[in-house]
Write an enzyme that holds these catalytic residues in place. Structure first.
Site, PDB file in Angstrom:
ATOM      1  CG  HIS A  17       6.656  -7.170   7.228  1.00  0.00           C
ATOM      2  ND1 HIS A  17       7.705  -6.592   6.567  1.00  0.00           N
ATOM      3  CD2 HIS A  17       5.540  -6.537   6.767  1.00  0.00           C
ATOM      4  CE1 HIS A  17       7.252  -5.663   5.747  1.00  0.00           C
ATOM      5  NE2 HIS A  17       5.948  -5.596   5.848  1.00  0.00           N
ATOM      6  CE  LYS A  41       5.328   0.251  -7.229  1.00  0.00           C
ATOM      7  NZ  LYS A  41       4.852   0.204  -5.849  1.00  0.00           N
ATOM      8  NE  ARG A  90       2.152  -0.178   8.442  1.00  0.00           N
ATOM      9  CZ  ARG A  90       2.819  -0.257   7.299  1.00  0.00           C
ATOM     10  NH1 ARG A  90       4.124  -0.195   7.313  1.00  0.00           N
ATOM     11  NH2 ARG A  90       2.186  -0.395   6.167  1.00  0.00           N
ATOM     12  CB  SER A 128       9.221  -2.067   3.422  1.00  0.00           C
ATOM     13  OG  SER A 128       8.826  -3.274   4.005  1.00  0.00           O
TER      14      SER A 128
END
Ligand code: ADP
Length: 159
Positions: A17, A41, A90, A128
């Site tokens: 990031h 969440k 990515r 992450s």
């Protein structure tokens, strides 16, 4: 002045990031990094921790603001008068996911442009979720996340 917005969960922020922030801040006049606070969440790190770790790990970038938002990204983009939304890519999976996101966002905010920065090879496998998995099984996260993230995770002995 071109305002770019980089939204994400950053749970936790990784060196992948940070690399995207540095490159985006070099292209645009101002970069807003916005943490999506998904109240539905249970996060790995609290929103407060994610914000302070982002602040600490981006101190070397002058034209950056760290913020949080909930609700629709489209509303936040309008609110901040952002011209560009920056996302890191990515692999093909990110590409497919981003295609749908981009179409939805452009439907709601036609004037906004999406800009995608390809991940540097050395970060292309860093996510992450991989960090959370490593932490869970006490794996080594050194070099994958900023030092302050590693320190906070150690202090809180999260697993
Ligand atoms: P993650 O997918 O790691 O949970 P976020 O949801 O916080 O990350 O994603 C924020 C943005 O950062 C997304 O555009 C995502 O594709 C991008 N990103 C995440 N990890 C990397 C990386 N290692 N290299 C480049 N971009 C990345």
């Amino acid at each position: 002045m071109t305002i770019a917005l980089c939204p994400g969960s950053f749970d936790p922020v990784t060196n992948g990031h940070i690399n995207i922030f540095e490159r985006a801040a070099g292209i645009f006049d101002h970069l807003i990094v916005a943490v999506f606070n998904n109240i539905r969440k249970t996060p790995f790190l609290t929103i407060e921790d994610r914000l302070s770790l982002l602040q600490e790990s981006t101190r070397h970038i002058n034209n950056i603001t760290i913020d949080a938002f909930d609700g629709l990204l489209a509303d936040y983009v309008k609110d901040k008068k952002a011209d560009i939304v920056v996302r890191g890519l990515r692999d093909q999976n990110d590409f497919f996911y981003e295609t749908a996101q981009m179409i939805m966002l452009k439907r709601m905010v036609p004037d906004v442009e999406m800009v995608y920065l390809m991940s540097e090879h050395k970060y292309s496998y860093v996510s992450s979720s991989a960090i959370r998995e490593l932490v869970r099984f006490k794996g080594n996260i050194e070099g994958l996340v900023p030092d302050c993230v590693e320190k906070t995770i150690k202090e809180k002995s999260i697993h």
